[in-house]
Write an enzyme that holds these catalytic residues in place. Structure first.
Site, mmCIF file in Angstrom:
data_model
loop_
_atom_site.group_PDB
_atom_site.id
_atom_site.type_symbol
_atom_site.label_atom_id
_atom_site.label_comp_id
_atom_site.label_asym_id
_atom_site.label_seq_id
_atom_site.Cartn_x
_atom_site.Cartn_y
_atom_site.Cartn_z
ATOM 1 N N LYS A 1 16.398 -0.636 -14.950
ATOM 2 C CA LYS A 1 16.177 0.760 -15.333
ATOM 3 C C LYS A 1 16.398 1.689 -14.151
ATOM 4 O O LYS A 1 16.713 2.877 -14.337
ATOM 5 C CB LYS A 1 14.782 0.939 -15.924
ATOM 6 C CG LYS A 1 13.626 0.567 -14.988
ATOM 7 C CD LYS A 1 13.111 1.721 -14.189
ATOM 8 C CE LYS A 1 12.006 1.293 -13.248
ATOM 9 N NZ LYS A 1 11.461 2.416 -12.469
ATOM 10 N N SER B 1 0.808 -1.217 0.000
ATOM 11 C CA SER B 1 0.000 0.000 0.000
ATOM 12 C C SER B 1 0.841 1.266 0.000
ATOM 13 O O SER B 1 0.427 2.290 0.555
ATOM 14 C CB SER B 1 -0.918 0.011 1.234
ATOM 15 O OG SER B 1 -0.131 -0.088 2.428
ATOM 16 N N GLY B 2 2.038 1.213 -0.608
ATOM 17 C CA GLY B 2 2.775 2.447 -0.819
ATOM 18 C C GLY B 2 2.097 3.255 -1.910
ATOM 19 O O GLY B 2 0.936 2.999 -2.252
ATOM 20 N N ARG C 1 11.720 8.467 -7.878
ATOM 21 C CA ARG C 1 12.532 8.624 -6.667
ATOM 22 C C ARG C 1 14.016 8.374 -6.899
ATOM 23 O O ARG C 1 14.856 9.032 -6.285
ATOM 24 C CB ARG C 1 11.982 7.708 -5.570
ATOM 25 C CG ARG C 1 12.114 6.240 -5.825
ATOM 26 C CD ARG C 1 11.406 5.401 -4.782
ATOM 27 N NE ARG C 1 9.959 5.524 -4.877
ATOM 28 C CZ ARG C 1 9.118 4.674 -4.308
ATOM 29 N NH1 ARG C 1 9.584 3.658 -3.595
ATOM 30 N NH2 ARG C 1 7.818 4.834 -4.429
#
Length: 369
Positions: free
Chosen positions: A217, A19-20, A282
């Site tokens: 990636k 649930s990020g 990020r």
């Protein structure tokens, strides 16, 4: 991979494990589709939430009352059919399809908790962008889930920044899913579950290629972040992206010969995800901040990521160890340089000389796209 019992008839129950921000965005997608397709799916979608407090309240209570993951995906309304559950066994029990979406370093503990809950007829899709890598070998996330839980698992990966997907900005993704003949959860059913007007799904057979793209990636995104953090401009970043994509494909060619070149160069999980990750996300942000502040990467993770992880950091370390054991570092100069910048103090300004006249640049396996 298939059970000896007769396939279960629809509707199928779906549970999301994680649930990020990406887990919540995926849960929004599948809950919308489940409600629109009662002929295939039960409307309620359970989402396992690692319980924590937010402003003095349990996060699961907030999600279930406000229909919003206020910590990891603020400002995005989740369908009322999403039910946040803090107990992972309860969240998974009775599901027909498990959708895994957790940081890959936590997967071992999660699978250990689920072993007594899964049944042979369950199927899974991994949205985890990573691989289980060690000096001894590579285990794809989908393979790891199958080996640990005994259920077939496909893979989803693409140019999918979670906030943009959650905001219903158009994007594409790639799903590799090839069930056994007679399986109840077919490729078409999986595509129906994930496909939205704003989230287009391409289905392929190359689980290995899709999984590798999702992991590698992130290393390229770190290199791109270094370039942006130093203010080198778009030409330099384009060069890093090109070289990174070549090394990704070369990695697949060398260690997984069954990989399809088209997965790297034609699918969203390949070239498109590299471009997106090298311009946002990020890993890119944290690498750029490292160049601008001079702070260690783990310190920046704690400061910038709201409790989440930059997966490229651990992947760069694991890939380096894997390549070093096989005396292959020279064939992957960009991957090696990223590791050296992160962990050995290499000056990133040396990247142009490192990437010049390298074995991988002239190798037939890394010919021009």
């Amino acid at each position: 991979m298939s059970s000896n019992s007769a396939p279960k008839a629809p509707p199928y129950k779906v549970s999301v494990i994680g649930s990020g921000n990406w887990g919540s965005a995926i849960c929004k997608i599948v809950a919308e589709s489940a409600s629109e397709h009662p002929e295939f799916f039960e409307a309620e979608v359970r989402m396992w939430v690692y319980e924590e407090e937010f402003n003095g309240r349990k996060l699961t209570e907030i999600i279930n009352e406000q229909h919003e993951n206020v910590k990891y995906l603020p400002g995005i309304k989740l369908p009322a059919t999403v039910k946040a559950i803090p107990n992972i066994k309860e969240a998974a029990a009775g599901a027909d399809l498990l959708v895994f979406n957790v940081p890959h370093q936590f997967l071992k503990g999660i699978c250990a908790q689920l072993k007594d809950t899964v049944t042979p007829n369950m199927r899974a899709v991994s949205c985890i962008k990573g691989v289980e890598l060690s000096a001894d070998g590579i285990s794809l996330i989908s393979e790891y889930i199958y080996n640990e839980l005994g259920i077939f698992c496909g893979a989803l990966s693409g140019a999918n920044l979670a906030p943009e997907v959650a905001q219903e900005k158009f994007s594409e993704t790639t799903i590799a899913y090839t069930p056994s003949p007679g399986d109840a959860i077919t490729t078409d059913i999986v595509r129906t579950l994930f496909h939205r007007p704003y989230f287009h799904v391409s289905v392929v057979n190359d689980v290995i290629g899709v999984s590798l793209c999702g992991a590698l990636k992130n290393i390229v995104a770190l290199a791109s972040g270094f370039v942006d953090g130093m203010g080198w401009g778009d030409n330099a970043k384009a060069a890093v992206i090109r070289r990174g994509l070549l090394e990704m494909r070369h990695f697949g060619t060398v260690f997984f010969p069954s990989c399809e070149n088209a997965t790297f160069t034609e699918e969203s999980c390949g070239v498109a995800d590299v471009i997106t990750s090298c311009n946002g996300g990020r890993n890119h942000r944290i690498a750029a901040a490292m160049m601008k502040t001079g702070k260690p990467i783990y310190e920046l993770e704690a400061e910038m990521l709201n409790g989440q992880k930059a997966q490229g950091v651990s992947t760069a370390e694991e890939v380096h160890e894997f390549l070093e054991r096989r005396d292959k570092l020279a064939e992957f100069p960009l991957f090696t340089a990223v590791y050296d910048v992160l962990f050995k103090g290499l000056d990133p300004k040396t990247l142009p000389s490192i990437l010049e006249d390298t074995p991988s640049a002239s190798s037939a396996n890394t010919a021009k796209l």
